[in-house]
Structure formats: structure tokens, C-alpha cells
Write a protein that holds these residues in place. Sequence first.
Motif, PDB file in Angstrom:
ATOM      1  N   VAL A 183       0.863  -1.216  -0.094  1.00 45.59           N
ATOM      2  CA  VAL A 183      -0.261  -0.129   0.053  1.00 45.59           C
ATOM      3  C   VAL A 183       0.813   1.444   0.050  1.00 45.59           C
ATOM      4  CG1 VAL A 183      -1.747  -1.161   1.085  1.00 45.59           C
ATOM      5  CG2 VAL A 183      -0.266   0.168   2.576  1.00 45.59           C
ATOM      6  N   VAL A 184       0.097   2.348  -0.373  1.00 45.08           N
ATOM      7  CA  VAL A 184       0.759   3.445  -0.083  1.00 45.08           C
ATOM      8  C   VAL A 184       0.369   4.368   1.265  1.00 45.08           C
ATOM      9  CG1 VAL A 184       1.146   5.821  -1.040  1.00 45.08           C
ATOM     10  CG2 VAL A 184       0.815   3.989  -2.655  1.00 45.08           C
ATOM     11  N   LEU A 185       1.458   4.621   2.057  1.00 46.43           N
ATOM     12  CA  LEU A 185       1.076   5.532   3.231  1.00 46.43           C
ATOM     13  C   LEU A 185       0.918   7.000   3.173  1.00 46.43           C
ATOM     14  CD1 LEU A 185       3.098   3.496   5.991  1.00 46.43           C
ATOM     15  CD2 LEU A 185       0.871   3.160   5.121  1.00 46.43           C
ATOM     16  N   HIS A 186      -0.193   7.493   3.353  1.00 49.14           N
ATOM     17  CA  HIS A 186      -0.377   9.082   3.061  1.00 49.14           C
ATOM     18  C   HIS A 186      -0.211   9.842   4.311  1.00 49.14           C
ATOM     19  CE1 HIS A 186      -2.962  12.358   1.114  1.00 49.14           C
ATOM     20  NE2 HIS A 186      -1.661  12.540   1.279  1.00 49.14           N
ATOM     21  N   TRP A 187       0.636  10.779   4.174  1.00 54.13           N
ATOM     22  CA  TRP A 187       0.808  11.817   5.340  1.00 54.13           C
ATOM     23  C   TRP A 187       0.080  13.190   4.838  1.00 54.13           C
ATOM     24  CZ3 TRP A 187       5.904  12.950   8.368  1.00 54.13           C
ATOM     25  CH2 TRP A 187       5.548  13.929   9.345  1.00 54.13           C
ATOM     26  N   LEU A 188      -0.912  13.507   5.010  1.00 51.61           N
ATOM     27  CA  LEU A 188      -1.646  14.826   4.802  1.00 51.61           C
ATOM     28  C   LEU A 188      -1.437  15.888   5.787  1.00 51.61           C
ATOM     29  CD1 LEU A 188      -3.294  15.887   2.136  1.00 51.61           C
ATOM     30  CD2 LEU A 188      -5.506  15.249   3.424  1.00 51.61           C
ATOM     31  N   GLY A 189      -0.751  16.856   5.455  1.00 54.78           N
ATOM     32  CA  GLY A 189      -0.444  17.794   6.469  1.00 54.78           C
ATOM     33  C   GLY A 189      -1.658  18.882   6.720  1.00 54.78           C
ATOM     34  N   PRO A 190      -1.960  19.400   8.081  1.00 56.00           N
ATOM     35  CA  PRO A 190      -2.921  20.225   8.393  1.00 56.00           C
ATOM     36  C   PRO A 190      -3.328  21.445   7.440  1.00 56.00           C
ATOM     37  CG  PRO A 190      -1.089  20.646   9.718  1.00 56.00           C
ATOM     38  CD  PRO A 190      -0.720  19.460   8.759  1.00 56.00           C
ATOM     39  N   MET A 191      -2.395  21.935   6.536  1.00 56.00           N
ATOM     40  CA  MET A 191      -2.640  22.848   5.458  1.00 56.00           C
ATOM     41  C   MET A 191      -3.771  22.216   4.538  1.00 56.00           C
ATOM     42  SD  MET A 191      -0.100  21.025   4.603  1.00 56.00           S
ATOM     43  CE  MET A 191       1.409  22.013   5.608  1.00 56.00           C
ATOM     44  N   PHE A 192      -3.696  21.028   4.147  1.00 57.12           N
ATOM     45  CA  PHE A 192      -5.036  20.518   3.660  1.00 57.12           C
ATOM     46  C   PHE A 192      -6.272  20.157   4.333  1.00 57.12           C
ATOM     47  CE2 PHE A 192      -1.183  19.409   0.995  1.00 57.12           C
ATOM     48  CZ  PHE A 192      -1.574  19.836  -0.305  1.00 57.12           C
ATOM     49  N   ASP A 193      -5.798  19.591   5.419  1.00 59.45           N
ATOM     50  CA  ASP A 193      -7.017  19.282   6.536  1.00 59.45           C
ATOM     51  C   ASP A 193      -6.553  19.753   8.068  1.00 59.45           C
ATOM     52  OD1 ASP A 193      -9.010  18.318   8.004  1.00 59.45           O
ATOM     53  OD2 ASP A 193      -9.330  16.257   6.989  1.00 59.45           O
ATOM     54  N   PRO A 194      -7.199  20.762   8.462  1.00 55.80           N
ATOM     55  CA  PRO A 194      -6.706  21.168   9.752  1.00 55.80           C
ATOM     56  C   PRO A 194      -7.129  20.284  10.850  1.00 55.80           C
ATOM     57  CG  PRO A 194      -7.845  22.997   8.773  1.00 55.80           C
ATOM     58  CD  PRO A 194      -8.064  21.828   7.861  1.00 55.80           C
ATOM     59  N   GLU A 195      -8.146  19.324  10.693  1.00 53.69           N
ATOM     60  CA  GLU A 195      -8.286  18.296  11.536  1.00 53.69           C
ATOM     61  C   GLU A 195      -7.163  17.232  11.623  1.00 53.69           C
ATOM     62  OE1 GLU A 195     -12.329  16.852  11.958  1.00 53.69           O
ATOM     63  OE2 GLU A 195     -13.100  18.368  10.719  1.00 53.69           O
ATOM     64  N   LEU A 196      -6.064  17.359  10.775  1.00 57.37           N
ATOM     65  CA  LEU A 196      -5.141  16.361  10.845  1.00 57.37           C
ATOM     66  C   LEU A 196      -3.739  16.770  11.603  1.00 57.37           C
ATOM     67  CD1 LEU A 196      -5.422  14.795   7.382  1.00 57.37           C
ATOM     68  CD2 LEU A 196      -6.465  13.837   9.416  1.00 57.37           C
ATOM     69  N   ALA A 197      -3.908  18.126  12.102  1.00 60.59           N
ATOM     70  CA  ALA A 197      -2.758  18.265  13.158  1.00 60.59           C
ATOM     71  C   ALA A 197      -2.457  17.505  14.055  1.00 60.59           C
ATOM     72  CB  ALA A 197      -3.110  19.879  13.515  1.00 60.59           C
ATOM     73  N   GLY A 198      -1.068  17.323  14.245  1.00 60.83           N
ATOM     74  CA  GLY A 198      -0.646  16.431  15.359  1.00 60.83           C
ATOM     75  C   GLY A 198      -0.675  14.893  14.908  1.00 60.83           C
ATOM     76  N   TYR A 199      -0.800  14.494  13.462  1.00 63.22           N
ATOM     77  CA  TYR A 199      -0.737  13.461  13.037  1.00 63.22           C
ATOM     78  C   TYR A 199       0.844  12.426  13.385  1.00 63.22           C
ATOM     79  CZ  TYR A 199      -3.241   9.746  10.586  1.00 63.22           C
ATOM     80  OH  TYR A 199      -4.044   8.681  10.155  1.00 63.22           O
ATOM     81  N   TRP A 200       0.619  11.112  13.799  1.00 62.37           N
ATOM     82  CA  TRP A 200       1.370  10.291  14.105  1.00 62.37           C
ATOM     83  C   TRP A 200       1.937  10.678  15.641  1.00 62.37           C
ATOM     84  CZ3 TRP A 200       1.238   7.099  10.586  1.00 62.37           C
ATOM     85  CH2 TRP A 200       1.102   7.385   9.273  1.00 62.37           C
ATOM     86  N   GLY A 201       1.073  11.335  16.345  1.00 57.39           N
ATOM     87  CA  GLY A 201       0.934  11.622  17.585  1.00 57.39           C
ATOM     88  C   GLY A 201       1.946  12.519  18.236  1.00 57.39           C
ATOM     89  N   HIS A 202       2.301  13.560  17.297  1.00 58.29           N
ATOM     90  CA  HIS A 202       3.504  14.452  17.734  1.00 58.29           C
ATOM     91  C   HIS A 202       2.951  15.922  16.816  1.00 58.29           C
ATOM     92  CE1 HIS A 202       6.171  12.326  20.112  1.00 58.29           C
ATOM     93  NE2 HIS A 202       6.073  11.153  19.075  1.00 58.29           N
ATOM     94  N   GLU A 203       2.924  16.946  17.585  1.00 56.70           N
ATOM     95  CA  GLU A 203       2.861  18.360  16.865  1.00 56.70           C
ATOM     96  C   GLU A 203       4.083  18.561  16.224  1.00 56.70           C
ATOM     97  OE1 GLU A 203       0.210  20.154  16.215  1.00 56.70           O
ATOM     98  OE2 GLU A 203      -1.463  19.201  17.584  1.00 56.70           O
ATOM     99  N   ASP A 204       5.098  18.109  16.842  1.00 59.23           N
ATOM    100  CA  ASP A 204       6.671  18.543  16.543  1.00 59.23           C
ATOM    101  C   ASP A 204       6.981  17.609  15.226  1.00 59.23           C
ATOM    102  OD1 ASP A 204       9.497  19.526  17.062  1.00 59.23           O
ATOM    103  OD2 ASP A 204       9.624  17.287  16.806  1.00 59.23           O
ATOM    104  N   LEU A 205       7.202  18.146  14.067  1.00 54.43           N
ATOM    105  CA  LEU A 205       7.434  17.559  12.705  1.00 54.43           C
ATOM    106  C   LEU A 205       8.573  16.384  12.917  1.00 54.43           C
ATOM    107  CD1 LEU A 205       6.114  19.900  10.076  1.00 54.43           C
ATOM    108  CD2 LEU A 205       4.815  17.876  10.967  1.00 54.43           C
ATOM    109  N   ASP A 206       9.560  16.825  13.540  1.00 52.54           N
ATOM    110  CA  ASP A 206      10.644  15.854  13.558  1.00 52.54           C
ATOM    111  C   ASP A 206      10.371  14.627  14.078  1.00 52.54           C
ATOM    112  OD1 ASP A 206      12.383  17.902  12.209  1.00 52.54           O
ATOM    113  OD2 ASP A 206      13.099  18.697  14.030  1.00 52.54           O
TER     114      ASP A 206
END
Length: 386
Positions: A183-206
Motif C-alpha cells: 500500500v501507499v501510506l499518505h501523510w496529509l498535512g494540516p494545511m490540507f485538512d486542519p483536523e489532521l494536526a498532530g498526526y503520528w502522535g506529535h505536533e513536532d514534525l521531527d
Amino acid sequence: MKGIRLPSADGGLRLHRPNTAPLPPLAAAPARTRVFHAAVHVVADPLAASVDSRAVVDWEGTLAFRRRVWEQGLGVAEAMDTAQRGMGLDWPVAAELIRRSADEARSVGGRIVCGVGTDQLPPGKPHSPAAITGAYEEQLAHTEACGARAVLMASRALVATARGPEDYMEVYGELLRQSAHPVVLHWLGPMFDPELAGYWGHEDLDAAVEVFLKIVHECPEKVDGVKVSLLDAEREVEIRRRLPAGVRCYTGDDYHYPELIAGDGRLASDALLGIFDPLAPIAARAAIALDEGDSVRFRELLDPTVALARHLFARPTRYYKTGVVLLAWLAGHQDHFTMVAGLHAARSLPHLATAYELADRLGLFPDPGLAEARMRGLLQVYGVSS
């Protein structure tokens, strides 16, 4: 040529003289050196959509657009956010869209991947990781049964419920273990969908990158690639460099795609882009240039398109779909400028006018006269005499 007066953001009008040399039609085979997918929009039924709160799709218009993309050698990324997932298109309609498009892809030999998410879960209430996994499983099973490969899209339900990175690891690990195909794993940032802020359990992108890469590295044989939609070229390059061998990086960066696809001489990104919906005729030519080893020509083709892409994806980025559908209508690929959930009203008239002007300069309208006439009609609706 007389020209057309277009409204500017400052309230004035400017004269635009339409292009008289549009790009000629092109039929091409799929690229050999990169994988190019266009994330494509749906064509709404303008009559039914006005009387029914559920999304009503013009199926023939929708499939005709996909055939046009396949004819130019590009793959189709179906039922993604470009198709208004989470913005008017619910799971039952998306499921039918996947089924119909997968059938059409088989009939013409086109490449297709399809978005898999959790949008059948009721919003506004918490869901357990098990329930979220089950929702993903339902959509994954449907997509694979239709004969399509899956793109695991980011889940609003998961980001709202997850206690930390461990919940992401649990959900994605289970899905990868049971998927029939990579499969392809898609990381969609909050600029595309504000409800996805903090994805992968962290606000810090690093920190988020570390979780994302850990999921990939724990099951690389089940990951065809990752799609990174963060509009951050340096971060995408970092992720690309750290992927396991054989795992692709599909750029979802609609701001920096020419340089990311061109690569750094060692590694390059493939593409799964919403901007390739309106840019398909140019993207197809750029793919041919890469196959011929002509990187200079590739950049000559794609670099001038960035101004249009950055305009369409300007903040609020999630409304980029409005410009995409406008250009499809102006190009004659559909008969109306109507969108599911009334999203055709999400952008201002000056924004739409600039989208028309930039696309016309690129030669994207097969019939510039038709595009001009339709733009004049839209201006008249707003009371602008062009």
C-alpha cells in the motif's frame, strides 16, 4: 484579439488576451522512469446535487475525465481528497466511485490506486483504535476486492482519539500485516485538512517523522511507497533518503514538485499530485522528457506550471479543489462549474480569474475561445462586464 477584462484582488480590472496556441492533443504510454499519478476530481450532477443533501455524481462525466488522464499515460489516484473525501463525498459514494473507476481502469489498461480511510465513522465522537482499524479494514477490503491498490489516507478519527504514537503504530501495523498487496501510506498535512494536526502522535514534525518512518521500516515489504503532502521540500527529501530500499516516495508537494521529481542525481520522488489533474497534458510531456533522459526539457515544461499550482493551493489550501474544477469546466472537460457540497463558491472571483489567466498562458485549454466564453459567463454572474 480583443481580450477579456479580469477582476484583480485590489478591486480593479486588467486586460488578458487569450492564448491562441494551446497544447495539441497527446496520447502517451505510461512513463518508465517515474510513476505519475494524478489525484482527480469528481464531476457533480448539477441538477440532482441541488435537491439532494447527499453527494450526487455525474458518473459518465467523472469516468470520461479519468479516461482522458489514462490516455495521456498518467495513472489515476481515485477517491482522494481531490475527489472531496471529507468535504462532501461520503463513504458509500466513494465506494461506488472506487468500484466504477477500478472497472474502467481494467477496461482501458489504466493504472489506479484508491484512497482508503475511516470516513464512515460518525464524526464528533471518540472511537477506539479497534473501531478505527475496523473502518480502515472495511475500506481496504472493498478496494482490494475491486482490484485496486490502496492508499492508506490519514484518519480524522485516529488523530482525534489517539493517546500517542503507540495508537498509530497499532492501527497501521495491523493494516499492513493484513493487506493483500503493498500500500501507499499518505501523510496529509494540516494545511490540507486542519483536523489532521498532530498526526503520528506529535505536533513536532521531527518527532512525527520518526514515528512515520518506524512504521514503514517495520513492514517495508507491505509498503509500495509513502505520499508526503506537507509542502515542505526539505522534509520530503529527508524522508525519501531514509526510506527502505524499494519503497517509493510519492511527492504530494504541489509547491515544489518539479525539483522533487527531478531528484538530486541519486534519489528522486515519484508523483501523486492533485495539481496533475489540470496539468495532465504538461505532466505527460514532462514524463516523456524524463524517459528520454532530457532533464532540462523536463524542467522547462514543469517549472512554468508552479505559479498556477501555488495559486490554486494558496491558503486556505483545502479549497484548492475549487480551482481544479473551474479549470476542468473552462477546458471543456465537463459542462458546468458545480461541485459537491457547493464548494464551487469556496474561492473568490479574483482568485478564479487568476486561475483562468495562468492556465491559459500555459496552453491548457484545448479551445481558448470556449474557455474565454465560459469565463465571460462566470464574470457576468458576478455582475462584471468583461
